[in-house]
Design a protein around this motif. Structure first.
Motif, short mmCIF file in Angstrom:
data_model
loop_
_atom_site.label_atom_id
_atom_site.label_comp_id
_atom_site.label_asym_id
_atom_site.label_seq_id
_atom_site.Cartn_x
_atom_site.Cartn_y
_atom_site.Cartn_z
N ALA A 121 2.78 5.61 -13.64
CA ALA A 121 3.49 4.34 -13.52
C ALA A 121 4.27 4.07 -14.78
O ALA A 121 3.90 4.52 -15.87
N THR A 122 5.37 3.35 -14.63
CA THR A 122 6.12 2.82 -15.77
C THR A 122 6.14 1.31 -15.64
O THR A 122 6.13 0.77 -14.53
N ILE A 123 6.18 0.66 -16.80
CA ILE A 123 6.15 -0.81 -16.84
C ILE A 123 7.37 -1.27 -17.62
O ILE A 123 7.62 -0.80 -18.73
N ALA A 124 8.12 -2.20 -17.03
CA ALA A 124 9.31 -2.73 -17.70
C ALA A 124 9.30 -4.25 -17.63
O ALA A 124 8.96 -4.83 -16.59
N LEU A 125 9.68 -4.88 -18.74
CA LEU A 125 9.85 -6.32 -18.78
C LEU A 125 11.35 -6.62 -18.80
O LEU A 125 12.09 -5.98 -19.56
N ASN A 181 4.88 6.47 -9.05
CA ASN A 181 5.54 7.68 -8.55
C ASN A 181 5.25 7.94 -7.06
O ASN A 181 5.87 8.81 -6.46
N LYS A 182 4.32 7.18 -6.46
CA LYS A 182 4.06 7.25 -5.02
C LYS A 182 3.45 5.92 -4.60
O LYS A 182 3.05 5.13 -5.44
N PRO A 183 3.38 5.65 -3.30
CA PRO A 183 2.83 4.37 -2.83
C PRO A 183 1.38 4.19 -3.30
O PRO A 183 0.59 5.15 -3.29
N VAL A 184 1.06 2.95 -3.69
CA VAL A 184 -0.32 2.64 -4.11
C VAL A 184 -0.81 1.39 -3.39
O VAL A 184 -0.03 0.56 -2.93
N ASN A 185 -2.12 1.29 -3.33
CA ASN A 185 -2.81 0.14 -2.75
C ASN A 185 -3.72 -0.46 -3.80
O ASN A 185 -4.21 0.23 -4.69
N ALA A 234 8.33 -2.84 0.15
CA ALA A 234 7.86 -2.29 1.43
C ALA A 234 7.23 -0.91 1.28
O ALA A 234 6.29 -0.56 1.99
N GLU A 235 7.72 -0.12 0.33
CA GLU A 235 7.19 1.23 0.12
C GLU A 235 5.94 1.26 -0.75
O GLU A 235 5.30 2.30 -0.92
N ARG A 236 5.59 0.12 -1.38
CA ARG A 236 4.45 -0.02 -2.30
C ARG A 236 4.58 0.88 -3.53
O ARG A 236 3.58 1.29 -4.10
N THR A 237 5.81 1.17 -3.94
CA THR A 237 6.04 1.94 -5.16
C THR A 237 6.51 1.06 -6.31
O THR A 237 6.36 1.44 -7.47
N VAL A 238 7.06 -0.09 -6.00
CA VAL A 238 7.54 -1.02 -7.03
C VAL A 238 6.83 -2.35 -6.83
O VAL A 238 6.91 -2.96 -5.76
N TRP A 239 6.14 -2.78 -7.87
CA TRP A 239 5.39 -4.03 -7.86
C TRP A 239 5.98 -4.95 -8.91
O TRP A 239 6.31 -4.49 -10.02
N THR A 249 -5.25 2.97 -5.60
CA THR A 249 -5.44 4.21 -4.86
C THR A 249 -4.14 4.58 -4.16
O THR A 249 -3.32 3.72 -3.85
N ASP A 250 -3.98 5.89 -3.90
CA ASP A 250 -2.83 6.33 -3.11
C ASP A 250 -3.22 6.30 -1.63
O ASP A 250 -4.34 5.92 -1.27
N ASP A 251 -2.31 6.70 -0.76
CA ASP A 251 -2.58 6.64 0.68
C ASP A 251 -3.71 7.57 1.13
O ASP A 251 -4.30 7.37 2.18
N ALA A 252 -4.02 8.60 0.32
CA ALA A 252 -5.13 9.50 0.65
C ALA A 252 -6.47 8.93 0.17
O ALA A 252 -7.51 9.52 0.40
N GLY A 253 -6.44 7.78 -0.52
CA GLY A 253 -7.66 7.16 -1.02
C GLY A 253 -8.06 7.60 -2.40
O GLY A 253 -9.12 7.21 -2.90
N SER A 254 -7.24 8.42 -3.05
CA SER A 254 -7.55 8.89 -4.41
C SER A 254 -7.19 7.82 -5.43
O SER A 254 -6.07 7.29 -5.42
N ALA A 255 -8.15 7.53 -6.32
CA ALA A 255 -7.91 6.54 -7.38
C ALA A 255 -7.10 7.17 -8.50
O ALA A 255 -7.20 8.37 -8.77
#
Length: 117
Positions: A2-6, A24-28, A49-54, A79-85
């Motif tokens: 992940a990258t964080i920008a203000l 870099n990929k959808p997260v939950n 909608a893609e859960r890649t940008v929060w 976690t990603d869509d496969a459930g991996s943290a």
């Protein structure tokens, strides 16, 4: 990862800024408890909608003067869509907070009763 920008990295009294966390990929599961924000508070992050940008709104602490701060996201909290943290953390670039209402600082005047000693 992940990258964080203000949007604004030099915050003063009365200001807020948008914080954008890009994965870099959808997260939950990203929530405010996964994010450490010194000298301020962060609203609940919301995803695209893609859960890649929060995004969330950062509000600096009142009457603070802190020139060196970073936001840290604990990637183990998502976690990603496969459930991996995730593992590790992502850290933003530096931001400053100066929300003092009187930023001139303390001053003093010295007066001598006799200037010819």
């Amino acid at each position: 990862t992940a990258t964080i920008a203000l949007a604004d990295t030099a915050l003063t009294a009365g200001e807020t800024t948008t914080v954008t966390i890009t994965f870099n990929k959808p997260v939950n599961g990203l929530d405010a408890s996964d994010i450490v924000c010194p000298n301020g508070t962060l609203s609940a992050p919301t995803a695209n909608a893609e859960r890649t940008v929060w995004t969330a709104t950062f509000t600096p602490t009142a009457n603070a003067n802190a020139p060196t701060n970073t936001i840290r996201v604990n990637l183990a909290g998502v976690t990603d869509d496969a459930g991996s943290a995730g593992t590790g953390s992502a850290i933003s670039a530096n931001y400053s907070v100066d929300t003092r209402t009187d930023s001139t600082g303390l001053t003093a005047t010295i007066t001598l009763a006799d200037t010819a000693l």
